[in-house]
Every structure is written in C-alpha cells, then in structure tokens.
Write a protein that holds these residues in place. Structure first.
Motif, PDB file in Angstrom:
ATOM      1  N   PHE A 188      -1.245  -5.245   5.700  1.00  0.00           N
ATOM      2  CA  PHE A 188      -1.464  -3.992   4.993  1.00  0.00           C
ATOM      3  C   PHE A 188      -2.105  -4.259   3.638  1.00  0.00           C
ATOM      4  O   PHE A 188      -3.069  -3.591   3.240  1.00  0.00           O
ATOM      5  CB  PHE A 188      -0.129  -3.258   4.808  1.00  0.00           C
ATOM      6  N   PHE A 189      -1.571  -5.256   2.927  1.00  0.00           N
ATOM      7  CA  PHE A 189      -2.096  -5.559   1.602  1.00  0.00           C
ATOM      8  C   PHE A 189      -3.542  -6.042   1.678  1.00  0.00           C
ATOM      9  O   PHE A 189      -4.413  -5.565   0.947  1.00  0.00           O
ATOM     10  CB  PHE A 189      -1.238  -6.630   0.921  1.00  0.00           C
ATOM     11  N   GLU A 190      -3.815  -6.994   2.557  1.00  0.00           N
ATOM     12  CA  GLU A 190      -5.158  -7.576   2.649  1.00  0.00           C
ATOM     13  C   GLU A 190      -6.189  -6.540   3.087  1.00  0.00           C
ATOM     14  O   GLU A 190      -7.307  -6.493   2.559  1.00  0.00           O
ATOM     15  CB  GLU A 190      -5.130  -8.771   3.602  1.00  0.00           C
ATOM     16  N   THR A 191      -5.816  -5.684   4.038  1.00  0.00           N
ATOM     17  CA  THR A 191      -6.733  -4.640   4.495  1.00  0.00           C
ATOM     18  C   THR A 191      -7.002  -3.639   3.378  1.00  0.00           C
ATOM     19  O   THR A 191      -8.145  -3.248   3.122  1.00  0.00           O
ATOM     20  CB  THR A 191      -6.151  -3.912   5.718  1.00  0.00           C
ATOM     21  N   GLY A 192      -5.927  -3.228   2.701  1.00  0.00           N
ATOM     22  CA  GLY A 192      -6.081  -2.269   1.615  1.00  0.00           C
ATOM     23  C   GLY A 192      -6.869  -2.828   0.458  1.00  0.00           C
ATOM     24  O   GLY A 192      -7.711  -2.141  -0.141  1.00  0.00           O
ATOM     25  N   PHE A 193      -6.623  -4.089   0.130  1.00  0.00           N
ATOM     26  CA  PHE A 193      -7.332  -4.740  -0.967  1.00  0.00           C
ATOM     27  C   PHE A 193      -8.826  -4.808  -0.664  1.00  0.00           C
ATOM     28  O   PHE A 193      -9.667  -4.501  -1.518  1.00  0.00           O
ATOM     29  CB  PHE A 193      -6.765  -6.139  -1.172  1.00  0.00           C
ATOM     30  N   ALA A 194      -9.153  -5.207   0.547  1.00  0.00           N
ATOM     31  CA  ALA A 194     -10.562  -5.290   0.947  1.00  0.00           C
ATOM     32  C   ALA A 194     -11.215  -3.913   0.889  1.00  0.00           C
ATOM     33  O   ALA A 194     -12.374  -3.772   0.472  1.00  0.00           O
ATOM     34  CB  ALA A 194     -10.674  -5.871   2.352  1.00  0.00           C
ATOM     35  N   HIS A 195     -10.478  -2.885   1.282  1.00  0.00           N
ATOM     36  CA  HIS A 195     -11.030  -1.534   1.273  1.00  0.00           C
ATOM     37  C   HIS A 195     -11.350  -1.083  -0.153  1.00  0.00           C
ATOM     38  O   HIS A 195     -12.388  -0.461  -0.402  1.00  0.00           O
ATOM     39  CB  HIS A 195     -10.039  -0.569   1.922  1.00  0.00           C
ATOM     40  N   VAL A 196     -10.451  -1.404  -1.093  1.00  0.00           N
ATOM     41  CA  VAL A 196     -10.684  -1.036  -2.495  1.00  0.00           C
ATOM     42  C   VAL A 196     -11.978  -1.653  -3.001  1.00  0.00           C
ATOM     43  O   VAL A 196     -12.840  -0.969  -3.569  1.00  0.00           O
ATOM     44  CB  VAL A 196      -9.498  -1.480  -3.377  1.00  0.00           C
ATOM     45  N   PHE A 197     -12.130  -2.960  -2.795  1.00  0.00           N
ATOM     46  CA  PHE A 197     -13.302  -3.625  -3.350  1.00  0.00           C
ATOM     47  C   PHE A 197     -14.547  -3.391  -2.493  1.00  0.00           C
ATOM     48  O   PHE A 197     -15.670  -3.594  -2.968  1.00  0.00           O
ATOM     49  CB  PHE A 197     -13.004  -5.106  -3.573  1.00  0.00           C
TER      50      PHE A 197
END
Length: 959
Positions: A616-625
């Motif tokens: 969840f964190f890695e997917t969300g982080f990638a989406h932000v950037f």
C-alpha cells in the motif's frame, strides 16, 4: 534577465554539508523562539537543513556559467557556500540583511521570478516556513488536520495580522513604537492565555491544594513549624492485587523509587509494609521519603517492576508477570484498582521538596472523580481496530485503554476540559476587545477574513494549541524525571509512541512549568514572535496522491513506511483541538478523529498484514510522485527528504531494501536522481557503520523529470560513464566539506544521475539492471576512484597507504617493509627519517597520528610527505589543545610544500580504510575531511611568513 533554463543548481553539485549537519544537530537544543515550541509534531526536519536545501535548490551552481574558468567556478561556489553557512546558524535567524542577500541570489538565478514551493506532506511545517523565510511563495498541504493547523499557525495566520498592536486592554501601551511581524498577536496570545488560566483557577483551583512543608532554621534543621508551598506534582503508582492468596496486598507497580539524584539533595521513596485493619488484606504499603545516599535504592532493589519482565510483591516477594498484571488492569476504568499516591513534590527555594502522601492530597484527587466521570461518560470508546494502536505502540493495546479518556486522571480530564471550554470564552473576550480597539466586524478567519472576527479566531487558534500541547504533560503516561538537571514532569511523547508507564507524575496545572496553561501559552507566543510575516502562505487539507502539482516546485519530507503512525498519534491532540476549534475551523475538524484510511503509512493492522501494508505504501508513494512528475518543471529540481529505518540500516547498510525500493519507484515514475546528501540531525550519537559506509538518519534527494524519449543503456556503458564522470563529481562534492563518513552516500547522487538518466540500464542478457545492483557498482567504482588517486601520491605516501591497507598500525617484519619500499621507489630508512615509520629490532610499524611529535615545522621538514602532513593535521584537530585555530597556520605552511587537494583526498581514503579496520583513527580522519572548508578559510588568514619557525601542536609556538 535570462530564464533559469536547464542550468544545474547548487543542490545538484556541492553544498557545505558538514556545517549544515552541525547546525541541524545543534538545533535540537534550541527552544526559545523555535517553531517546534508552538506545538508538538514528530520527526520534524531541522530548520537549518530545510533552509539550506531550498536555497541550493533554486540557486545556480557556478559551473552552469560557461564564461567562468575552473578556478572562478570554485571561488564563486565557495561564496555561495559561505551564504549557506551563515544562513544555517540559529543566531542569524532574524538577520534581514542576510536574508536580503540570499533572496537576491535566488532572484538572480530564477530570472526575477522564483517558483512557488509546495510541501504536500507538510507535517510540522519546517519546509513551508523556511520557504516563506526566504521570501518564496509557500504552500503546505497534509491529510492530517493537526498538521494543517500547525502550518496555518506558522505561515498563514501571522502575515495576515502583521504589524498590528495587541487588543488586550492596556497591552499596546506597554512598549513604545511599532509591533513588528506578528508580535502584537503573540502578546495577545500571552495575555489571553494568562486570562484563561486565572478563570480556570477560580473554577477548579480547589482541586490543587498546597502542601505543608517544614520550616528550616539557619542551621538547615527543621524548626517544628510548617508553611504552605505550591505543589509541583503528585507521583502515583498503579497497583494490582498480589497473586499470592496468602498475601493479597495491593502491590504498587513502580519502575524506580528515585525522586531526585542531585548530589547532596538526593531523595527517594521508601516503601514499608504496615498493618491496616481497614483494608481486606490487613496490610498495605506505606510510603515515606529518604535522603541518606547510603540507604538509597540500588540497581538490585530499585522499583518493583522491570519492563515486560514482571516484578515482585513488597510484602511476600511473590513474582508477578506483566501478563498477570495486565489481566488485572485491562478492565474498564471504574473496575481498575486504585493507584497509590507515593509522593508529593512541592516547590522550595531553588530546590524540590519531597513529601510523603497525606489524606488531604488523596481527598483532593478523589474530589475530581465526579467531574471526571461526567467527562468519561461523553467519551467515545476507541474503535476495536484502533484500540491501543492509538499511538502505534504495542503496549497501548493493553492496560485498560478502552477510551481516549483512559489516558488521563479525573483531575487532568477536568483541567483540560475546563481549559478547552475557556478557549471559546476567550475568543468572545478578544472579539469584544478588538471592537473596543476600533476593528470592524469583518468575516471569519476560515472565510478569509482579517478584521475583528478573524482576529478573534486567530487568537483562539493559538490558545487551543496551547491547551493541546499541554495535554502532553498532563496525562497518566508522564513519568517523574529524577535526573539532576530535570526533577520535573516528563512529556507523554518522550518517543514517537504512547509507551506504558507503571508510576506516573500528575503535574499541577496551576504551577508555573510544563503543566501550566500560562506557561504553555507563553511558549506559543515566543514561537509567534519569531515567525516571518512578510508574505502570506497557504495551508490546506489535501491528499498528496490526488492534489494538483501545477505551477509549484516540490520540496518535501514524506512519511516512510511505518516509522511513525502520525494519524494515530495525533488523535491525542485532535480531540482537544476539535473540542475548542470546531466552530473556528469547521471544515478542518469535521471528523470525529484524524482521517486514517488514505494516510500514506504502512500500518499492518490497517491493511491486513505487513506485506500488504508495505505494498500500500509503495504503490501510494509512487502514485504521489507520478502525479508530481506530470506537472514537473524542467527548470528546477525537486527535493525529497528520505528517512531511513534504523533497523534496516544496521542490517543492510547503504544498499538497504527500502532505500533501493524507494529509488526504483522514483525512477520508474519518470524521475532522474541528480544528488543525494546525507543529513544528520543527532547530537553526539552513535553513527551506524556497515563496512566502510557510515549512514546518516536521512538523505536529501534532488530529482529532475527524465525526458520521455530517454534512451536505454547497457551495463558496460553505465560502468564506463561512472568511471569517466565520478572522479570530477567527487571533487565537487568534497569542495563543500562533505565529511569522509558521508562520502559513500553523497557519491550515490552523481552515480544514480548516470543510471536514472536512461530509460533503463540493461544487463548482457537483456534484463533490466535493478537499483540495488547499480548501488553496488557505484560503491565499487567509488573505491576504484579513490584507489587510483593513490598513484599520484609521493613515494613515501604510497608506501604508507599500501602498508596501512595491509597491516594498519600493527608491527610487521622488517623484510616485508624492505620489499614494499623498493616497489614504491623509497627506503625504510628514508621513511623513518621522514617521521612516518618506526623501525626497531627487526620490526616496523607506521606512527599513529597521536604518537607524532607535538613540534613540527612543515617549511623546515627535509623529507615531507602528503601522508605526514595528513597525519599531523589530523592530530592537531583532535588534540585537546589543538582544533581548527591551531591547525590553520600549520596547514597554511604545509600547503607550500605539498598539494592541499592530495591531503584532502588522502584524509578521505584513510577514513575509509581505518573505518573498515575498526580503527579509532577513523574519527580523526573524518574530522579532518569534514572540516576542510573551514580549515582552508582559516589557513588563508593565518598563512605564516617564510621562516616563521616551528609550530607546536600543543598550542605553544616556538619563535
């Protein structure tokens, strides 16, 4: 003026990292006027680091000017470094001439049109605040309403009311002249905070009785008389029933009996089992105060509980496990065993007075029970999934924390509720006084107002924060700190969690100190006093994954996996803020608790396990950037603070899984990494070392959008580019005085710049090279580059380096030294004459820096070497009589005989080798490399005249 174009920025080439890190660490000890005193937020980035990064992010590196020679580039870069060195010093925080100089550099590099700065994970507000201080348009957003409120208080509210006098009756007449910045607003916060405290004391002051303390005579002996003294705190211990059926006493759970450890004023609790027919067991534990150091608690008998290992009964010595204790206390509040009052702390003349419990003080605590029960009846129980994860700490799942109110005593609940409700009354009083001062009605602050209604809202906002921050020192998770320099109530958040405590300190809400509202409002006012207010910033509640990124440049400190459970922790403050500020900021406090579902934190309990949480964190982080990449400007890099997980560092080092996953995500979303700068913000702590890499607590990355048509590359081409470009990049990196301990991490930047400028780097089999492999290759080439520099050294230095690589400072056979010396075109006798080697009885060893003679004149040395100069300078810097001032003239003299850049390069190489061997000399070589910029600057001022004479490394100069 020309447009900024695609010029390299200073952040991408060289910054004075050592000075930035030193000031960032020093900032931890600064309190007065520091914005962190406005309200608690976890893991704030240092102001110094954010200010330096923002400046370097916008200002051109001199190498971007084609008209400058190589030497001119170095001079100009050093000038910019000097601005940063002055900017990061706390003493210059209000130096407007310095900021004008910094702003002029930013304007020059941005064509007179600097971009707006956005932090989409604004948290405690460090980055937006420092952007505003540098004269930039600052935008802050965060999903967490507590963070948004802090940012509004830092960058949005003060400029709206800058230059206005206070409205509290008579306050404006207390000083002559203007009220600069938001000092008038700060004065009103101070005055109305005291007003609230006085109103509260009228209503609930009876719950805080004074103590009777003995009057001492001139001989310091008790006279038999007593006098009244203000109580500072009541110290309590949770209790459980002894599991031994034959005993059954109410046993206190105490971590330590110590109250004060100041020499000559020692104090501790003395527990005694006494008969008492009024209790079911027939016995109870009584408490008195001891002062004799000879009878003080020792490590073996201090307290009754030891962490989760359990403890013992004072009456029968029966062991009680933490699990058994938990079963007795993990019950609704009304069924919990009563806590035992073990000591009362009163205010004396320049000292604490410790008293045994009395019936009066027990009754005062009980008298708050009815008010506490009424408040608890209105409390919302913590949701099953969040119970105890409130605070993100495993112990929070236990010990009877069913509802938010369970974190407070009845008296604390009564006080905090009274204070919170008084915020609304204070707001009405501010509004009346503002009208009386001539301010028109206007509209509310949340609607963009700046007149009386909005001003009353602004003061109420800060007063509510004063109450909120006060809750952190008024909970039953606060310990009594017995350290000699403290002897006070500690904070709930001694770390980034809500840890369970056995014995706790209940502070007096009307005693000047950390539990007092007037005191808390004073700290808030001091923070407002120092805030910049020339330009209004904006702070909004927004999800970083869905917000807009057009027309802004990002600089941010995002969350990292599950390092900190921000939303869980901030609920602790949110409930108090919401109680008093919902009418003032209705949209911000519309939910019962802080939003959690969308929070970008890898909480296992929220996402069904660790693996799912990390995904969840890695997917969300990638989406932000990824979203930020879509609107990114090609003119400026963005900057991102990356916080390491300490356990991951210790296990995997610089190629840690989280770090490589982070870089992979950034590159995959279309970013090129142009620089990596290790940031340290800890004072004198242990540096985590893994092999030759010592790792900082966080890294600042500089990133630019990669062109959509970037071509792929091959492993061979990548290695060739590293070998070609890394040497020059390392020269630039070292120019800023990056300490050798940080070189490996700083070198990742230029290395990853090569890797990430391609759409992919392909292995011979056609597969994509992962970041982890690239990091290993960068480290490999870095070592090769440093080794190749050895070939440019003089013969004696090459021998010493080769010998050190094999033997360190240990002795070895004379014959071995002869063979190596011949290969290096030198001799053992010559090396001994040069003072760097000792040869005795068929054994040879290098002379440690600490064993070198204190008297050395580089200008008269008949056989000087780079090695000798490096070791002498390292010794001076580390000597208690030495330091930079002593080393500078010696360095200036040595520079006439050896190449200074060779000395610097050798210091870096020696750090790496010494660290890999576990040699304590790694520290002195690191100090030499890290202080290079300041050393060279001082050396220019202290250059000795020819033939000046010998230099005494112990501080005496022989003329």
């Amino acid at each position: 003026m020309t447009s900024p174009g695609n010029r390299r920025k200073l952040i991408e080439v060289s910054i004075p990292l050592e000075e930035i890190n030193a000031e960032s660490a020093r900032e931890k000890s600064i309190r007065h006027g520091h914005p962190s005193t406005l309200h608690l937020w976890w893991a704030r980035r240092p102001l110094a680091a954010a200010r330096a990064v923002l400046f370097a992010q916008l200002v051109d590196d001199p190498s971007s000017d084609p008209d400058l020679s190589e030497d001119e580039v170095k001079v100009e870069r050093e000038r910019l470094h000097d601005i940063i060195r002055r900017l990061v010093k706390w003493e210059n925080i209000s130096d407007e001439r310095l900021y004008a100089e910094a702003r002029a550099e930013i304007m020059r590099s941005t064509g007179g049109n600097p971009p707006a700065i956005l932090d989409p994970f604004a948290g405690g507000g460090t980055i937006p605040l420092e952007a505003q201080r540098l004269g930039l348009e600052a935008h802050a957003s965060d999903l967490n309403p507590v963070a948004v409120l802090i940012n509004k208080a830092l960058i949005e509210i003060p400029p709206k009311f800058a230059g206005r006098p206070p409205v509290f009756p008579g306050a404006a007449d207390t000083k002559m002249g203007d009220w600069p910045r938001a000092t008038g607003l700060a004065e009103d916060v101070r005055r109305y905070g005291a007003w609230m405290r006085d109103r509260a004391q009228e209503r609930i002051g009876h719950l805080y009785p004074q103590a009777d303390v003995p009057v001492l005579g001139k001989d310091r002996e008790p006279t038999g008389k007593t006098e009244k003294a203000t109580v500072i705190a009541w110290i309590w211990a949770r209790t459980v029933t002894c599991p031994n059926p034959a005993c059954g006493i109410q046993m206190p759970l105490v971590r330590s009996w110590w109250l004060g450890k100041k020499k000559g004023k020692e104090a501790y609790v003395v527990p005694t089992v006494v008969d008492d027919a009024t209790v079911a067991s027939g016995r109870r534990v009584a408490f008195s105060i001891g002062h004799d150091p000879k009878r003080a608690p020792t490590k073996d008998d201090d307290g009754t509980m030891s962490g989760q290992r359990g403890g013992h009964c004072l009456a029968c010595e029966t062991f009680i496990s933490a699990a058994v204790a938990h079963r007795q206390t993990d019950v609704p509040n009304e069924d919990k065993p009563d806590s035992a009052l073990v000591a009362v702390v009163a205010e004396g003349k320049r000292r604490r007075i410790y008293l045994e419990p009395t019936a009066e003080h027990l009754e005062a605590a009980r008298s708050a029970r009815l008010a506490g029960l009424a408040i608890r009846a209105d409390d919302t129980a913590l949701a099953p999934g969040a119970r105890g994860t409130f605070g993100g700490n495993a112990q929070g799942r236990r010990w009877g924390f069913f509802a938010f109110s369970d974190y407070f005593t009845d008296r604390q609940l009564t006080a905090l509720t009274t204070f919170s409700d008084l915020v609304a009354e204070a707001r009405e009083q501010v509004l009346k006084d503002a009208h009386d001062a001539g301010q028109p009605e206007g509209i509310r602050l949340a609607d963009g107002g700046t007149e009386a209604e909005a001003y009353a809202d602004a003061v109420a906002t800060y007063l509510s924060q004063a109450v909120s921050r006060l809750s952190s020192t008024n909970s039953l998770l606060c310990r009594w700190n017995s350290a000699p320099s403290k002897e006070s109530v500690s904070d709930t958040f001694a770390r980034q969690a809500l840890p369970m405590v056995w014995d706790y300190a209940e502070g007096n809400a009307f005693c000047k100190g950390p539990c007092d509202l007037g005191w808390s409002a004073g700290w808030v006012a001091k923070a407002i006093d120092a805030l910049p207010s020339e330009r209004v910033g904006s702070a909004h509640q927004a999800d970083a994954s869905t917000r807009d990124y057009t027309n802004v440049i990002v600089s941010t400190d995002p969350p990292y996996y599950d390092n900190i459970g921000y939303s869980d922790l901030s609920d602790f403050f949110y409930v108090w803020l919401r109680r008093s500020l919902r009418p003032v900021h209705p949209a911000l406090f519309s939910t019962m608790l802080v939003p959690k579902a969308e929070e970008l934190v890898a909480n296992s309990y929220r996402h069904g396990g660790k693996s799912a949480a990390e995904k969840f964190f890695e997917t969300g982080f990638a989406h932000v950037f990824g979203r930020a990449r879509q609107a990114a400007s090609a003119d400026y890099p963005i900057t991102v603070f990356y916080a390491f997980k300490q356990a991951e560092l210790e296990k995997e080092g610089v190629v840690s899984t989280g770090w490589s996953t982070f870089l992979e995500g950034m590159i995959r979303e279309g970013w090129t990494i142009t620089a990596t700068w290790p940031v340290r913000s800890e004072r004198g702590g242990r540096m985590i070392s893994v092999g030759t890499n010592a790792l900082a607590s966080s890294i600042v990355l500089s990133l630019r959008p990669r062109p959509a048509d970037a071509p792929p590359s091959s492993r061979r081409a990548f290695l060739a580019a590293l070998q070609q470009e890394l040497p020059a990049a390392l020269v630039d990196v070292r120019q800023g005085g990056v300490a050798p301990v940080d070189l490996a991490q700083a070198a990742i930047g230029p290395g990853m710049a090569i890797y990430s400028r391609h759409s992919a780097v392909l292995e011979p089999d056609g597969s994509r090279m992962p970041v982890k492999t690239a990091l290993a290759l960068i480290n490999q080439v870095l070592d090769e580059v440093q080794s190749e520099a050895e070939g440019e050294l003089d013969s004696d230095s090459r021998f010493a380096l080769a010998w050190f690589s094999q033997y360190g400072w240990a002795t070895a056979a004379y014959g071995e030294a002869v063979v190596l010396a011949r290969a290096m075109n030198t001799s053992v006798e010559g090396l001994a004459e040069g003072g760097i080697l000792r040869s005795v009885a068929g054994k040879v060893n290098l002379v440690r820096p600490s064993d070198l003679p204190g008297l050395w004149d580089p200008t008269a040395d008949v056989r000087i070497s780079v090695w000798e100069a490096t070791c002498h300078l390292a010794r001076i810097l580390s000597d208690e009589h030495g330091g930079l001032d002593a080393a500078a003239p010696v360095f200036a003299a040595a520079s006439t005989r050896v190449d200074p850049e060779a000395v610097q390069a050798l210091a870096y190489r020696l750090y790496t080798l010494a660290d890999s061997k576990g040699s304590p000399e790694a520290r002195v070589f690191n100090a030499l490399g890290g202080s290079w910029a300041e050393l060279t600057s001082l050396a220019r001022e202290a250059a000795p005249a020819p033939g000046q004479g010998a230099f005494d490394f112990n501080g005496d100069e022989d003329n």
